[in-house]
Design a protein around this motif. Structure first.
Motif, PDB file in Angstrom:
ATOM      1  N   ALA A  13      47.476   6.574   5.377  1.00 15.86           N
ATOM      2  CA  ALA A  13      46.350   7.093   5.369  1.00 15.86           C
ATOM      3  C   ALA A  13      44.912   7.085   4.790  1.00 15.86           C
ATOM      4  O   ALA A  13      44.433   5.553   4.946  1.00 15.86           O
ATOM      5  N   LEU A  14      45.670   6.556   3.121  1.00 15.30           N
ATOM      6  CA  LEU A  14      44.355   6.017   2.159  1.00 15.30           C
ATOM      7  C   LEU A  14      44.005   4.582   2.713  1.00 15.30           C
ATOM      8  O   LEU A  14      43.253   4.228   2.356  1.00 15.30           O
ATOM      9  N   PHE A  59      59.815  14.276  -0.213  1.00 18.25           N
ATOM     10  CA  PHE A  59      58.729  13.170  -0.823  1.00 18.25           C
ATOM     11  C   PHE A  59      58.363  12.407  -0.771  1.00 18.25           C
ATOM     12  O   PHE A  59      56.925  11.871  -0.329  1.00 18.25           O
ATOM     13  N   LEU A  94      48.928   9.962  -4.959  1.00 14.12           N
ATOM     14  CA  LEU A  94      48.167   9.632  -3.395  1.00 14.12           C
ATOM     15  C   LEU A  94      48.413  10.528  -2.439  1.00 14.12           C
ATOM     16  O   LEU A  94      47.286  10.995  -1.840  1.00 14.12           O
ATOM     17  N   ILE A  95      49.143  11.501  -3.068  1.00 13.75           N
ATOM     18  CA  ILE A  95      49.108  13.064  -1.772  1.00 13.75           C
ATOM     19  C   ILE A  95      47.862  13.674  -2.009  1.00 13.75           C
ATOM     20  O   ILE A  95      47.116  14.126  -1.077  1.00 13.75           O
ATOM     21  N   LEU A 138      52.483  12.094  -6.594  1.00 13.19           N
ATOM     22  CA  LEU A 138      51.753  13.199  -6.524  1.00 13.19           C
ATOM     23  C   LEU A 138      50.132  13.552  -6.332  1.00 13.19           C
ATOM     24  O   LEU A 138      49.064  13.554  -5.038  1.00 13.19           O
ATOM     25  N   ASN A 152      45.256  12.717  -2.883  1.00 19.03           N
ATOM     26  CA  ASN A 152      44.375  12.272  -2.487  1.00 19.03           C
ATOM     27  C   ASN A 152      44.026  12.390  -0.831  1.00 19.03           C
ATOM     28  O   ASN A 152      42.490  12.809  -0.316  1.00 19.03           O
ATOM     29  N   ALA A 153      44.996  11.878  -0.173  1.00 19.69           N
ATOM     30  CA  ALA A 153      44.674  12.156   1.421  1.00 19.69           C
ATOM     31  C   ALA A 153      44.836  13.737   1.782  1.00 19.69           C
ATOM     32  O   ALA A 153      43.702  13.549   3.007  1.00 19.69           O
ATOM     33  N   LEU A 201      56.405  11.707   2.197  1.00 15.13           N
ATOM     34  CA  LEU A 201      55.508  12.437   2.504  1.00 15.13           C
ATOM     35  C   LEU A 201      54.244  10.780   1.327  1.00 15.13           C
ATOM     36  O   LEU A 201      53.323  11.301   1.719  1.00 15.13           O
ATOM     37  N   THR A 202      54.433  10.712   0.263  1.00 18.06           N
ATOM     38  CA  THR A 202      54.037   9.539   0.038  1.00 18.06           C
ATOM     39  C   THR A 202      53.320   8.892   0.467  1.00 18.06           C
ATOM     40  O   THR A 202      52.334   8.117   1.135  1.00 18.06           O
ATOM     41  N   ALA A 205      51.125   9.739   2.624  1.00 21.02           N
ATOM     42  CA  ALA A 205      49.147   9.518   2.417  1.00 21.02           C
ATOM     43  C   ALA A 205      49.517   8.670   1.719  1.00 21.02           C
ATOM     44  O   ALA A 205      47.950   7.345   2.347  1.00 21.02           O
ATOM     45  N   PHE A 206      49.878   7.337   1.578  1.00 29.65           N
ATOM     46  CA  PHE A 206      49.612   6.018   1.335  1.00 29.65           C
ATOM     47  C   PHE A 206      48.938   5.344   2.429  1.00 29.65           C
ATOM     48  O   PHE A 206      47.819   4.938   1.670  1.00 29.65           O
ATOM     49  N   ILE A 257      40.726  14.338   0.879  1.00 27.25           N
ATOM     50  CA  ILE A 257      39.823  14.063   1.656  1.00 27.25           C
ATOM     51  C   ILE A 257      39.907  14.684   3.364  1.00 27.25           C
ATOM     52  O   ILE A 257      39.213  14.746   3.675  1.00 27.25           O
ATOM     53  N   TYR A 258      41.215  14.185   3.605  1.00 29.20           N
ATOM     54  CA  TYR A 258      42.082  15.808   4.860  1.00 29.20           C
ATOM     55  C   TYR A 258      40.840  17.146   4.874  1.00 29.20           C
ATOM     56  O   TYR A 258      40.134  17.105   6.222  1.00 29.20           O
ATOM     57  N   VAL A 294      38.738   8.838  -4.882  1.00 27.98           N
ATOM     58  CA  VAL A 294      40.411   8.015  -5.585  1.00 27.98           C
ATOM     59  C   VAL A 294      40.038   7.739  -6.629  1.00 27.98           C
ATOM     60  O   VAL A 294      40.687   7.208  -6.926  1.00 27.98           O
ATOM     61  N   VAL A 315      41.395   5.554   5.340  1.00 27.52           N
ATOM     62  CA  VAL A 315      39.719   6.098   4.056  1.00 27.52           C
ATOM     63  C   VAL A 315      39.416   4.434   3.935  1.00 27.52           C
ATOM     64  O   VAL A 315      38.305   4.386   3.915  1.00 27.52           O
ATOM     65  N   ILE A 329      49.169  19.878  -3.120  1.00 28.78           N
ATOM     66  CA  ILE A 329      48.617  20.246  -1.605  1.00 28.78           C
ATOM     67  C   ILE A 329      47.980  20.931  -1.699  1.00 28.78           C
ATOM     68  O   ILE A 329      46.409  20.919  -1.147  1.00 28.78           O
TER      69      ILE A 329
END
Lengths: 156, 259
Positions: A23-24, A13, B157-158, B155, B160-161, A16-17, A20-21, B164-165, B93, A28, B57
């Motif tokens: 990627a953002l 978990f 952040l996940i 959660l 959002n990513a 994954l966070t 994601a961070f 966007i994908y 975002v 992004v 997700i």
């Protein structure tokens, strides 16, 4: 065993966070201040009017992105905008020294970007070089104003 | 007189609940963390965070795809479909990520928190803990609060990513927008500090609000089977309303001065 499985799931978990961070941050928001393998080189130009150009706007040649706007400052003597652009290093020794730059708008209401029209000189722009010939952004209101003014003077 | 009296009683009750829940929150948070109770926190991270991942997700992916489709139909009229990436990213975002993530979290995790704590209370397990000399605020409440505070921002952040994908997939592979202009329009308009970090701050504020509501409602639920149901409903309703109201205030503070 039970706690080990819990730890694995919570670890995934967190991983994954972090993914994601990242990627953002990088994909992004285009954050490249800590991590920039492709440093490129910097050239500058003075524009009388830049419209809605912003830092990190695109710099293109023939529609292909070759760099991005690094900074925008006001030149105190000429009251023109001093634009610094970062050109990607793969386009080194490519842009002729007599090229011109203009500010365009993508579509009718899109973002502003810089177009470089290549010149014919064999000498190319290097780090710290400047583009002398520039064309300002076209401001729609000003254009309309001129049109109306011309119309009026024709009527008289 | 009857109407005014009951109005006054309700207001007094609300202020009393606010005061009690504040004291309750601070007492739970100020308990000294012990290394021995680390596994309690780990368990709550699993229950609150990991188990909410599938819904986050799934929802994120579909929200991103819908944004792509809807944005395209509007933007293509103005020939500005290359700004689709920018629209998807900014919407997600700044607003949709924290708000939808928070609402899903309230429905999925907070309702379960309330029901669990209310059941512990109904079956007198909280009282037995007290008899054993264990503070339920420390053993039951604190780990759930901390897990909620951390899990919702993660959660979001996940969410959002993934969204966007999802939007990227629809726009580029389905609607045929150029992938390069999708990312570059996004990168030239999304700012790391103003957009991403402000979004994270929003989600932290939501996390504190909804977890606090959930845990408090469970703790003060009337100890009957009916009471558990009421408490769970109240948690979902109050947290959703609080998220939407707080979102308005935070947006007004964070984003009104931006272009």
């Amino acid at each position: 065993m039970r706690y080990a499985a819990l730890e694995v799931f919570v670890g995934l978990f967190v991983l994954l966070t972090l993914l994601a961070f990242t990627a953002l941050a990088f994909q992004v928001s285009g954050l490249t201040t800590f991590y920039e393998p492709d440093k490129g080189y910097e050239i500058s130009a003075y524009f009388e009017e830049i419209g809605g150009l912003k830092p990190r706007s695109r710099v293109t040649i023939g529609g292909v992105q070759v760099g991005r706007v690094e900074s925008i400052t006001l030149d105190a003597q000429s009251f023109s905008a001093h634009i610094k652009m970062n050109i990607f290093s793969e386009y080194k020794n490519l842009i002729p020294i007599d090229s011109s730059a203009s500010i365009m708008t993508a579509g009718l209401i899109g973002d502003n970007y810089i177009v470089i029209d290549p010149g014919a000189d064999f000498e190319t722009l290097q780090q710290g070089g400047g583009i002398d010939e520039t064309h300002s952004a076209i401001i729609l209101e000003r254009l309309l104003g001129q049109l109306i003014f011309n119309q009026n003077s024709e009527d008289e | 007189m009857g109407f005014l009296g009951s109005l006054g009683r309700h207001i007094l009750k609300f202020i009393q609940a606010l005061g009690f829940s504040s004291v309750f929150l601070f007492q739970a948070l100020l308990t000294k963390p012990r290394l021995k109770s680390f596994h309690l926190l780990l368990k709550q991270f699993y229950v609150v965070g990991v188990l909410s991942l599938p819904i986050i997700i799934f929802a994120g992916f579909f929200v991103g795809m819908v944004l792509g489709l809807q944005g395209y139909t509007v933007l293509v009229k103005y020939g500005a479909e290359s700004a689709l990436g920018q629209m998807i990213a900014l919407t997600l975002v700044r607003e949709l990520g924290p708000v939808l993530g928070g609402l899903l979290f309230a429905g999925r995790a907070c309702s379960a928190l309330t029901a669990e704590i209310a059941l512990l209370k109904t079956t007198e397990q909280l009282d037995s803990l007290r008899l054993l000399g264990v503070d339920p605020l420390h053993r039951v409440i604190a780990p759930r609060l901390w897990a909620g505070f951390f899990c919702l921002p993660m959660l979001v952040l996940i969410f959002n990513a993934v969204a966007i994908y999802g939007g990227y997939w629809i726009s580029v592979d389905w609607l045929g927008i150029d992938g390069g202009s999708f990312w570059s329009s996004m990168q030239s308009s999304v700012d790391f500090r103003q957009d991403i970090i402000n979004g994270v701050i929003k989600s932290i504020v939501f996390a504190i609000a909804v977890t606090w509501i959930a845990v408090y409602q469970g703790y003060v639920a009337s100890p009957t089977s009916e009471g558990i149901g009421y408490a769970t409903t109240r948690t979902v309703v109050y947290s959703s309303l609080v998220i939407l109201a707080l979102d308005f205030i935070l947006t007004a503070v964070m984003f009104t001065g931006l272009k």
